[in-house]
Every structure is written in C-alpha cells, then in structure tokens.
Motif scaffolding. Sequence first.
Motif, PDB file in Angstrom:
ATOM      1  N   UNK A   1     -30.674  23.788  97.493  1.00 55.17           N
ATOM      2  CA  UNK A   1     -30.444  24.286  96.054  1.00 55.17           C
ATOM      3  C   UNK A   1     -31.224  25.456  95.939  1.00 55.17           C
ATOM      4  N   UNK A   2     -30.679  26.267  94.911  1.00 60.09           N
ATOM      5  CA  UNK A   2     -31.479  27.478  94.537  1.00 60.09           C
ATOM      6  C   UNK A   2     -32.401  27.133  93.482  1.00 60.09           C
ATOM      7  N   UNK A   3     -33.395  27.953  93.578  1.00 60.78           N
ATOM      8  CA  UNK A   3     -34.570  27.755  92.711  1.00 60.78           C
ATOM      9  C   UNK A   3     -34.227  27.636  91.239  1.00 60.78           C
ATOM     10  N   UNK A   4     -33.390  28.343  90.535  1.00 55.14           N
ATOM     11  CA  UNK A   4     -32.897  28.307  89.101  1.00 55.14           C
ATOM     12  C   UNK A   4     -32.162  26.713  88.857  1.00 55.14           C
ATOM     13  N   UNK A   5     -31.837  26.127  89.791  1.00 53.10           N
ATOM     14  CA  UNK A   5     -31.120  24.863  89.747  1.00 53.10           C
ATOM     15  C   UNK A   5     -31.790  23.487  89.518  1.00 53.10           C
ATOM     16  N   UNK A   6     -31.359  22.849  88.576  1.00 55.50           N
ATOM     17  CA  UNK A   6     -32.110  21.351  88.492  1.00 55.50           C
ATOM     18  C   UNK A   6     -31.011  20.369  88.977  1.00 55.50           C
ATOM     19  N   UNK A   7     -31.466  19.414  89.784  1.00 58.42           N
ATOM     20  CA  UNK A   7     -30.592  18.403  90.200  1.00 58.42           C
ATOM     21  C   UNK A   7     -30.075  17.507  89.269  1.00 58.42           C
ATOM     22  N   UNK A   8     -28.922  17.211  89.483  1.00 54.73           N
ATOM     23  CA  UNK A   8     -27.936  16.135  88.541  1.00 54.73           C
ATOM     24  C   UNK A   8     -27.802  14.921  89.640  1.00 54.73           C
ATOM     25  N   UNK A   9     -28.825  13.877  89.485  1.00 55.76           N
ATOM     26  CA  UNK A   9     -28.630  12.609  90.463  1.00 55.76           C
ATOM     27  C   UNK A   9     -27.109  12.245  90.385  1.00 55.76           C
TER      28      UNK A   9
ATOM     29  N   UNK B   1     -24.526  26.853  84.119  1.00 53.21           N
ATOM     30  CA  UNK B   1     -23.664  26.493  85.067  1.00 53.21           C
ATOM     31  C   UNK B   1     -23.758  24.962  85.698  1.00 53.21           C
ATOM     32  N   UNK B   2     -22.679  24.098  85.562  1.00 53.54           N
ATOM     33  CA  UNK B   2     -23.033  22.872  86.217  1.00 53.54           C
ATOM     34  C   UNK B   2     -21.764  22.702  87.349  1.00 53.54           C
ATOM     35  N   UNK B   3     -22.541  22.279  88.568  1.00 49.21           N
ATOM     36  CA  UNK B   3     -21.741  21.997  89.670  1.00 49.21           C
ATOM     37  C   UNK B   3     -21.849  20.364  89.892  1.00 49.21           C
ATOM     38  N   UNK B   4     -20.663  19.808  89.963  1.00 45.14           N
ATOM     39  CA  UNK B   4     -20.525  18.349  89.930  1.00 45.14           C
ATOM     40  C   UNK B   4     -19.616  18.194  91.235  1.00 45.14           C
ATOM     41  N   UNK B   5     -19.988  16.755  91.793  1.00 41.76           N
ATOM     42  CA  UNK B   5     -19.162  16.486  93.111  1.00 41.76           C
ATOM     43  C   UNK B   5     -17.670  16.246  92.631  1.00 41.76           C
TER      44      UNK B   5
ATOM     45  N   UNK C   1     -23.193  10.831  97.911  1.00 40.18           N
ATOM     46  CA  UNK C   1     -24.553  11.592  98.607  1.00 40.18           C
ATOM     47  C   UNK C   1     -24.278  12.996  97.993  1.00 40.18           C
ATOM     48  N   UNK C   2     -23.735  13.414  97.209  1.00 40.20           N
ATOM     49  CA  UNK C   2     -23.861  14.721  96.686  1.00 40.20           C
ATOM     50  C   UNK C   2     -24.267  14.943  95.270  1.00 40.20           C
ATOM     51  N   UNK C   3     -25.570  15.269  95.082  1.00 37.78           N
ATOM     52  CA  UNK C   3     -25.957  15.569  93.882  1.00 37.78           C
ATOM     53  C   UNK C   3     -25.584  16.827  93.292  1.00 37.78           C
ATOM     54  N   UNK C   4     -25.477  16.914  91.951  1.00 36.41           N
ATOM     55  CA  UNK C   4     -24.892  17.847  91.170  1.00 36.41           C
ATOM     56  C   UNK C   4     -25.951  18.962  90.750  1.00 36.41           C
ATOM     57  N   UNK C   5     -25.882  20.062  90.402  1.00 38.46           N
ATOM     58  CA  UNK C   5     -26.615  20.963  89.716  1.00 38.46           C
ATOM     59  C   UNK C   5     -26.480  21.460  88.481  1.00 38.46           C
ATOM     60  N   UNK C   6     -27.514  21.696  87.524  1.00 43.13           N
ATOM     61  CA  UNK C   6     -27.316  22.330  86.428  1.00 43.13           C
ATOM     62  C   UNK C   6     -28.353  23.579  86.343  1.00 43.13           C
TER      63      UNK C   6
END
Length: 159
Positions: free
Chosen positions: A121-129, A147-151, A134-139
Amino acid sequence: MLLTEIIGVGSELLYGETVDTNTAEIARSLQPYAVEVRRTLRVSDDLEALTAELRQLLGHARLVVLSGGLGPTPDDVTREAVAAALGEELEPDPEVLRWLEELFAARGWAMPEANRKQAMKIPSATWLPNPRGTAPGWWVRRDGLDLVALPGPPAEWRP
C-alpha cells in the motif's frame, strides 16, 4: 455536496463477460449522504488507462470510489494506478502480509507468491479490512480528496 466519481475496474466489464452491477449499487448506497455522483465508469485492467483516469479525477472529484483490481493477478492494477496517480511508492505492510499468510495456513494452503502484492500500500492509505477475502481495501484521504478502493466481488465489499 461532495462531487463523487465511481470506477468499476476490470476488462471483463468492458467486454460483457461480467455485468457491472457494482458501480450502480455503490451509487445507490451513497444516496443518503451529501454526495453528488457525477458519473460512473468502467476502466480496463490497464495501468496507463486507469492512472490517466485517476489523474483527471484528482483535479475535480472530492470522493472517488473504485471497485475491483485489488487481487493478486498481474491484471489487478488498481493499487499500482492509485500509487502512480498520487505520486506515492507502494510499500509492503508486514502485518497484512502476516495476516494473509495466516489466512492461507488456516485453510491448509501455502500462500502463492502472487498474493504478496495484496500486502502493498501507499503511505497515505489506511487499510479497509476484508474478512471475506484476501484483498483488503484502501481509504486514502489527501489534499481534499477521499479515495476508496474496494475489492471487486460484492460479497467482499458490501460489509
């Protein structure tokens, strides 16, 4: 109103192999909030194309939601495109890597090497469990943008 754009990521969405119901469902789920969904679009599993779309959105959208492209295969390029568009480097997260390894071990499987990229992940992202895959998302919250990245599989992003 938060100007919102929703992107369904995956070449299968463009060729009709899979009908894109995710972007519509995500848009519907945002109706109770103070957002204006300006458009939904589908982008192929192409790093350059997705990066270009994201760079364009950075200038005017307040919220960007992506669905898909967080898996372990070479054509899953969402994390790489977000990193490129925001000018950040992907870094491995040892804690998420350990979680992935334990998830596979609990099923009695060795984790494929390809799944290691899901712990990047990138430093500015927070994991979305993601307790269902197996694919956690990002906020990502940065410079006035969320920006929200979802499986991609709905059973994984709905919860």
